[in-house]
Design a protein around this motif. Structure first.
Motif, mmCIF file in Angstrom:
data_model
loop_
_atom_site.group_PDB
_atom_site.id
_atom_site.type_symbol
_atom_site.label_atom_id
_atom_site.label_comp_id
_atom_site.label_asym_id
_atom_site.label_seq_id
_atom_site.Cartn_x
_atom_site.Cartn_y
_atom_site.Cartn_z
ATOM 1 N N CYS A 11 -1.152 36.632 82.678
ATOM 2 C CA CYS A 11 -2.136 35.898 82.004
ATOM 3 C C CYS A 11 -3.325 36.667 81.989
ATOM 4 O O CYS A 11 -3.548 37.510 82.922
ATOM 5 C CB CYS A 11 -2.338 34.443 82.595
ATOM 6 N N TYR A 28 7.597 33.163 74.134
ATOM 7 C CA TYR A 28 6.245 33.902 74.256
ATOM 8 C C TYR A 28 5.390 33.917 72.957
ATOM 9 O O TYR A 28 4.213 33.824 73.313
ATOM 10 C CB TYR A 28 6.851 35.342 74.580
ATOM 11 N N HIS A 31 3.469 30.670 73.412
ATOM 12 C CA HIS A 31 2.453 30.848 74.206
ATOM 13 C C HIS A 31 1.500 31.420 73.735
ATOM 14 O O HIS A 31 -0.024 31.103 73.792
ATOM 15 C CB HIS A 31 3.010 31.485 75.345
ATOM 16 N N GLY A 36 1.987 26.909 73.342
ATOM 17 C CA GLY A 36 3.113 26.954 74.690
ATOM 18 C C GLY A 36 2.618 25.778 75.656
ATOM 19 O O GLY A 36 2.276 24.851 75.410
ATOM 20 N N THR A 40 -0.956 28.088 79.858
ATOM 21 C CA THR A 40 -1.000 29.331 78.982
ATOM 22 C C THR A 40 -2.051 28.989 77.704
ATOM 23 O O THR A 40 -2.590 29.965 77.273
ATOM 24 C CB THR A 40 0.272 29.882 78.345
#
Length: 95
Positions: A11, A28, A31, A36, A40
């Motif tokens: 992150c 992904y 996110h 997500g 995140t």
């Protein structure tokens, strides 16, 4: 029966998010899009660090739990290790 994966995301704040999914690319993308996990959304992802394959959800969940308990330095080392998967016990061994 689908294959499950444990994945690690770096992150923007330098932390590492760990999760499980059957489709890591789709998850992904969720996110990145802010759809997500709550974590995140507050700490946007920079990149996908690693993914580890498991035969079922139960095994993946146990591995996720073990990896989440590791310090950040060990998580980064785990991502650098060239392995097709990590056994649940191996994730807790090098603490």
């Amino acid at each position: 029966m689908p294959t499950w994966f444990v994945y690690l995301i770096e992150c923007r704040n330098g932390s590492i998010y760990t999760g499980i999914a059957t489709d890591v690319e789709r998850r992904y993308a969720e996110h990145v899009a802010g759809k997500g996990a709550r974590y995140t959304r507050a700490n946007p992802p920079l990149r996908l660090l690693a993914r580890f394959e498991y035969p079922d959800r139960s095994t993946a969940s146990r591995a996720e739990y073990a990896i989440k308990r590791l310090p950040r330095t060990r998580k980064r080392a785990l991502c650098a290790e060239p392995s097709p998967g990590i056994p649940v016990t191996a994730a807790t061994r090098s603490r």
